[in-house]
Design a protein around this motif. Sequence first.
Motif, PDB file in Angstrom:
ATOM      1  N   UNK A 266       0.851  -1.185   0.000  1.00 16.44           N
ATOM      2  CA  UNK A 266       0.000   0.000   0.000  1.00 16.44           C
ATOM      3  C   UNK A 266       0.890   1.239   0.000  1.00 16.44           C
ATOM      4  N   UNK A 267       0.561   2.148  -0.862  1.00 14.06           N
ATOM      5  CA  UNK A 267       1.320   3.399  -0.961  1.00 14.06           C
ATOM      6  C   UNK A 267       1.121   4.214   0.317  1.00 14.06           C
ATOM      7  N   UNK A 268       2.181   4.592   0.990  1.00 15.19           N
ATOM      8  CA  UNK A 268       2.026   5.323   2.259  1.00 15.19           C
ATOM      9  C   UNK A 268       1.369   6.695   2.092  1.00 15.19           C
ATOM     10  N   UNK A 269       1.420   7.254   0.886  1.00 14.78           N
ATOM     11  CA  UNK A 269       0.790   8.563   0.670  1.00 14.78           C
ATOM     12  C   UNK A 269      -0.725   8.497   0.754  1.00 14.78           C
ATOM     13  N   UNK A 270      -1.295   7.328   0.484  1.00 14.50           N
ATOM     14  CA  UNK A 270      -2.759   7.197   0.494  1.00 14.50           C
ATOM     15  C   UNK A 270      -3.243   6.238   1.581  1.00 14.50           C
ATOM     16  N   UNK A 271      -2.379   5.831   2.459  1.00 13.31           N
ATOM     17  CA  UNK A 271      -2.734   4.836   3.480  1.00 13.31           C
ATOM     18  C   UNK A 271      -3.858   5.316   4.397  1.00 13.31           C
ATOM     19  N   UNK A 272      -3.950   6.611   4.626  1.00 11.20           N
ATOM     20  CA  UNK A 272      -4.979   7.137   5.527  1.00 11.20           C
ATOM     21  C   UNK A 272      -6.257   7.534   4.813  1.00 11.20           C
ATOM     22  N   UNK A 273      -6.310   7.397   3.516  1.00 13.79           N
ATOM     23  CA  UNK A 273      -7.510   7.771   2.765  1.00 13.79           C
ATOM     24  C   UNK A 273      -8.638   6.781   3.046  1.00 13.79           C
ATOM     25  N   UNK A 274      -9.882   7.239   3.002  1.00 17.63           N
ATOM     26  CA  UNK A 274     -11.009   6.317   3.199  1.00 17.63           C
ATOM     27  C   UNK A 274     -11.025   5.223   2.121  1.00 17.63           C
ATOM     28  N   UNK A 275     -11.425   4.052   2.509  1.00 18.88           N
ATOM     29  CA  UNK A 275     -11.600   2.888   1.633  1.00 18.88           C
ATOM     30  C   UNK A 275     -10.294   2.331   1.072  1.00 18.88           C
ATOM     31  N   UNK A 276      -9.158   2.725   1.608  1.00 20.90           N
ATOM     32  CA  UNK A 276      -7.884   2.262   1.064  1.00 20.90           C
ATOM     33  C   UNK A 276      -7.271   1.101   1.854  1.00 20.90           C
ATOM     34  N   UNK A 277      -7.787   0.815   3.039  1.00 27.92           N
ATOM     35  CA  UNK A 277      -7.177  -0.227   3.857  1.00 27.92           C
ATOM     36  C   UNK A 277      -7.510  -1.630   3.318  1.00 27.92           C
ATOM     37  N   UNK A 278      -8.777  -1.845   2.935  1.00 26.54           N
ATOM     38  CA  UNK A 278      -9.183  -3.147   2.412  1.00 26.54           C
ATOM     39  C   UNK A 278     -10.127  -2.945   1.238  1.00 26.54           C
ATOM     40  N   UNK A 279     -10.388  -4.028   0.543  1.00 33.26           N
ATOM     41  CA  UNK A 279     -11.277  -3.989  -0.614  1.00 33.26           C
ATOM     42  C   UNK A 279     -12.747  -4.192  -0.210  1.00 33.26           C
TER      43      UNK A 279
END
Length: 74
Positions: free
Chosen positions: A1-14
């Motif tokens: 996972x790209x650390x730049x978008x790790x905190x964005x909503x819906x990015x942790x799991x599918x």
Amino acid sequence: LDPRVADWPLMQTVYPTVAFVAFYLLFIIFGRKWMKNRKAFELREFMFVYNFFQVLVCAYITYEVSHTAKASDR
């Protein structure tokens, strides 16, 4: 996972994305069945306002892109 978008909503799991798609498909399937014997909504005025707003937004975006392109040529 790209650390730049790790905190964005819906990015942790599918799973949330899959749930949204499943909800959308159920909404379409049951919505069509629910509206089958009903009169269609009258959306003429709403669509006029929506389309007018879209024209304004597209004109603004076109202006900004052309303005940015001119500025980058310098």
